[in-house]
Scaffold this active site. Structure first.
Site, PDB file in Angstrom:
ATOM      1  CG  ASP A 237      -0.518   0.705  -3.951  1.00 38.79           C
ATOM      2  OD1 ASP A 237      -0.505   1.328  -2.879  1.00 38.79           O
ATOM      3  OD2 ASP A 237      -1.570   0.497  -4.611  1.00 38.79           O
TER       4      ASP A 237
ATOM      5  N   GLY B  74       0.822  -1.222   0.000  1.00 33.09           N
ATOM      6  CA  GLY B  74       0.000   0.000   0.000  1.00 33.09           C
ATOM      7  C   GLY B  74       0.847   1.260   0.000  1.00 33.09           C
TER       8      GLY B  74
ATOM      9  CE  LYS C 247      -7.119  -0.922   9.566  1.00 32.25           C
ATOM     10  NZ  LYS C 247      -5.747  -1.238   9.152  1.00 32.25           N
TER      11      LYS C 247
ATOM     12  CE1 TYR D 110      -9.587   1.037   7.923  1.00 33.19           C
ATOM     13  CE2 TYR D 110     -10.496   2.529   9.564  1.00 33.19           C
ATOM     14  CZ  TYR D 110      -9.417   2.058   8.845  1.00 33.19           C
ATOM     15  OH  TYR D 110      -8.172   2.604   9.047  1.00 33.19           O
TER      16      TYR D 110
ATOM     17  NE  ARG E 270      -3.509   3.460  -5.891  1.00 35.45           N
ATOM     18  CZ  ARG E 270      -3.339   4.689  -5.428  1.00 35.45           C
ATOM     19  NH1 ARG E 270      -3.407   5.713  -6.244  1.00 35.45           N
ATOM     20  NH2 ARG E 270      -3.086   4.894  -4.145  1.00 35.45           N
TER      21      ARG E 270
ATOM     22  CB  ILE F 273      -2.859  10.344   9.125  1.00 35.65           C
ATOM     23  CG1 ILE F 273      -2.757   9.152  10.106  1.00 35.65           C
ATOM     24  CG2 ILE F 273      -1.483  10.880   8.762  1.00 35.65           C
ATOM     25  CD1 ILE F 273      -2.164   9.466  11.463  1.00 35.65           C
TER      26      ILE F 273
HETATM   27  P1  NAD Z   1      -4.712   4.784   1.672  1.00 29.05           P
HETATM   28  O1  NAD Z   1      -6.122   4.444   1.335  1.00 29.05           O
HETATM   29  O2  NAD Z   1      -4.253   6.164   1.412  1.00 29.05           O
HETATM   30  O3  NAD Z   1      -3.720   3.802   0.945  1.00 29.05           O
HETATM   31  C1  NAD Z   1      -3.949   2.422   0.887  1.00 29.05           C
HETATM   32  C2  NAD Z   1      -3.182   1.876  -0.292  1.00 29.05           C
HETATM   33  O4  NAD Z   1      -3.475   0.478  -0.384  1.00 29.05           O
HETATM   34  C3  NAD Z   1      -3.590   2.501  -1.622  1.00 29.05           C
HETATM   35  O5  NAD Z   1      -2.459   3.015  -2.283  1.00 29.05           O
HETATM   36  C4  NAD Z   1      -4.213   1.338  -2.400  1.00 29.05           C
HETATM   37  O6  NAD Z   1      -3.940   1.384  -3.797  1.00 29.05           O
HETATM   38  C5  NAD Z   1      -3.561   0.151  -1.747  1.00 29.05           C
HETATM   39  N1  NAD Z   1      -4.342  -1.087  -1.906  1.00 29.05           N
HETATM   40  C6  NAD Z   1      -5.673  -1.256  -1.863  1.00 29.05           C
HETATM   41  N2  NAD Z   1      -5.991  -2.544  -2.080  1.00 29.05           N
HETATM   42  C7  NAD Z   1      -4.831  -3.197  -2.241  1.00 29.05           C
HETATM   43  C8  NAD Z   1      -4.489  -4.559  -2.493  1.00 29.05           C
HETATM   44  N3  NAD Z   1      -5.430  -5.503  -2.645  1.00 29.05           N
HETATM   45  N4  NAD Z   1      -3.185  -4.882  -2.581  1.00 29.05           N
HETATM   46  C9  NAD Z   1      -2.211  -3.941  -2.448  1.00 29.05           C
HETATM   47  N5  NAD Z   1      -2.479  -2.644  -2.240  1.00 29.05           N
HETATM   48  C10 NAD Z   1      -3.773  -2.276  -2.125  1.00 29.05           C
HETATM   49  O7  NAD Z   1      -4.507   4.390   3.212  1.00 29.05           O
HETATM   50  P2  NAD Z   1      -3.527   5.044   4.283  1.00 29.05           P
HETATM   51  O8  NAD Z   1      -4.237   6.199   4.863  1.00 29.05           O
HETATM   52  O9  NAD Z   1      -2.186   5.228   3.719  1.00 29.05           O
HETATM   53  O10 NAD Z   1      -3.556   3.896   5.386  1.00 29.05           O
HETATM   54  C11 NAD Z   1      -2.486   3.020   5.629  1.00 29.05           C
HETATM   55  C12 NAD Z   1      -2.832   2.195   6.861  1.00 29.05           C
HETATM   56  O11 NAD Z   1      -3.039   3.082   7.980  1.00 29.05           O
HETATM   57  C13 NAD Z   1      -4.120   1.378   6.745  1.00 29.05           C
HETATM   58  O12 NAD Z   1      -3.978   0.180   7.451  1.00 29.05           O
HETATM   59  C14 NAD Z   1      -5.155   2.249   7.441  1.00 29.05           C
HETATM   60  O13 NAD Z   1      -6.208   1.486   7.962  1.00 29.05           O
HETATM   61  C15 NAD Z   1      -4.315   2.846   8.551  1.00 29.05           C
HETATM   62  N6  NAD Z   1      -4.862   4.091   9.078  1.00 29.05           N
HETATM   63  C16 NAD Z   1      -4.853   5.234   8.340  1.00 29.05           C
HETATM   64  C17 NAD Z   1      -5.379   6.402   8.888  1.00 29.05           C
HETATM   65  C18 NAD Z   1      -5.388   7.691   8.124  1.00 29.05           C
HETATM   66  O14 NAD Z   1      -5.954   8.681   8.608  1.00 29.05           O
HETATM   67  N7  NAD Z   1      -4.777   7.764   6.951  1.00 29.05           N
HETATM   68  C19 NAD Z   1      -5.903   6.392  10.183  1.00 29.05           C
HETATM   69  C20 NAD Z   1      -5.932   5.195  10.884  1.00 29.05           C
HETATM   70  C21 NAD Z   1      -5.381   4.053  10.334  1.00 29.05           C
HETATM   71  N1  SER Z   2      -8.575   7.983   8.869  1.00 33.57           N
HETATM   72  C1  SER Z   2      -9.187   6.705   8.961  1.00 33.57           C
HETATM   73  C2  SER Z   2     -10.550   6.726   8.400  1.00 33.57           C
HETATM   74  O1  SER Z   2     -11.177   7.746   8.524  1.00 33.57           O
HETATM   75  C3  SER Z   2      -9.229   6.235  10.390  1.00 33.57           C
HETATM   76  O2  SER Z   2      -8.769   4.948  10.438  1.00 33.57           O
HETATM   77  O3  SER Z   2     -10.992   5.746   7.880  1.00 33.57           O
END
Ligand code: NAD
Ligand code: SER
Length: 324
Positions: A38, A12, A151, A147, A40, A177
């Site tokens: 990824d 990812g 988690k 979701y 993509r 984030i």
């Molecule tokens: P994001 O949605 O920005 O990125 C996720 C990436 O995963 C994307 O680039 C997508 O193309 C890729 N993806 C989707 N399906 C896939 C697959 N089958 N195989 C490989 N890649 C695949 O997410 P993020 O915000 O970067 O989150 C990263 C981690 O952090 C996740 O576990 C998310 O749950 C966790 N998280 C994020 C936030 C936040 O605010 N961003 C908050 C809490 C937890």
């Molecule tokens: N930023 C994330 C969401 O809103 C929290 O895991 O899904």
């Protein structure tokens, strides 16, 4: 014996967090030792130009395994996931990517005796039955979003692999984030990123959450620091593994808009809550991260004021350069 992290695979990596974590890890561990991946085919330029990139679908174990063999991977930062808003629209996709992807990564971690697996969790693990202010580390986990369900199950699965197989798997419950490099991928906290872009570009923002919706948030530099600090922490100091609360700040859209107005006085916000309001209402307003502070010295650097100044400065520079 402590196993070292030498060859790192990031799943990812094109996402909001992965696109910045990849560059931070490459700086620290050497570009050739950090393989971005990824589903993509089109990585961001900064990732494509700074080190190896591979296409991996985490729901297909073989695609991950090929890279593990090719690069002799000993550590995986598993970021591939479907976030809350997209997950509510397509719960089956969310389950498939988040659960089967995680299980595939953990199985490979055991099979190839990896040093470390890092898997983020989220404030989405909570739902009914917990205090929403200063939500404790140990608490009832009854999420109402798909979701959140994945988690919680992901945390339990990691702890199961720790205890059953001795795999060193670690994770943190990120708040929302906020970042200026890559837009978020479809979550409920995304408003707190979009608002900065729209403030800089259009001086107004139509918010999809109600004005009094308080949520925990964190600036990306702190998210990167927390992730790497936990990955590098001495395992002997860890009482928890996959579920560390980490906190930095909490605010509602009204407070955020007022902070932005200090920099862009003409900025206006309107409110038009949609289905994401119910998700936000099920999450804590603030969380107690004392276990992270005690076990691996977690401490954030940014608050709302310093984050906003930095976000506006970075996005204004991008806007003026025609990049956003
Ligand atoms: P994001 O949605 O920005 O990125 C996720 C990436 O995963 C994307 O680039 C997508 O193309 C890729 N993806 C989707 N399906 C896939 C697959 N089958 N195989 C490989 N890649 C695949 O997410 P993020 O915000 O970067 O989150 C990263 C981690 O952090 C996740 O576990 C998310 O749950 C966790 N998280 C994020 C936030 C936040 O605010 N961003 C908050 C809490 C937890
Ligand atoms: N930023 C994330 C969401 O809103 C929290 O895991 O899904």
């Amino acid at each position: 014996m402590k196993k070292e992290m030498k060859k790192i695979l990031i799943t990812g990596a094109n996402g909001q967090i992965g696109s910045e974590l990849t560059l931070a890890l490459r700086k620290k561990y050497g570009a050739e030792n950090v393989i971005a991946s990824d589903i993509r085919h089109n990585p961001p330029k900064a990732i494509a130009q700074s080190g190896p990139y591979e296409v991996v679908d985490v729901t297909k174990a073989e695609t991950i395994r090929q890279q593990v063999i090719k690069y002799d991977i000993d550590t995986i930062f598993h970021l591939a996931a479907i976030l809350s808003a997209v997950g509510e629209r397509d719960p089956h996709l969310c389950w498939n990517v988040n659960m089967n992807g995680t299980m595939n990564v953990l199985d490979l971690g055991v099979k190839y005796e990896m040093a470390r697996i890092i898997i983020p969790s989220s404030i989405a693990v909570w739902g009914k039955g917990v205090p929403r202010v200063n939500t404790p580390q140990e608490s009832v986990l009854k999420p109402t979003s798909m979701y959140g369900v994945t988690k919680v199950a992901g945390e339990l699965l990691c702890d199961y692999y720790v205890h059953k197989y001795g795999l060193d798997c670690r994770g943190l419950r990120y708040p929302g984030i906020i970042s200026s490099e890559t837009l978020p991928g479809g979550g409920t906290t995304d408003y707190a990123v979009e608002i900065y872009y729209e403030a800089v570009k259009k001086k107004n923002y139509n918010c999809f959450l109600r004005e009094d919706t308080v949520l925990p948030m964190m600036y990306m530099p702190d998210c990167i620091k927390a992730t790497i600090d936990l990955a590098e922490a001495d395992v002997n100091n860890l009482k928890h593994h996959s579920d560390f609360n980490v906190a930095a700040m909490s605010f509602d859209p009204t407070t955020l808009a007022a902070e932005i107005k200090k920099h862009i006085p003409e900025f206006e916000i309107t409110y038009n809550p949609d289905f994401r309001q119910a998700i936000a209402d099920s999450w804590p307003q603030s969380i107690d991260d004392s276990s992270a502070r005690e076990e691996w010295n977690w401490k954030p650097n940014y608050d709302l004021e310093s984050m906003t100044a930095d976000m506006i400065q970075k996005l204004t520079a991008k806007f003026e350069a025609g990049l956003i």
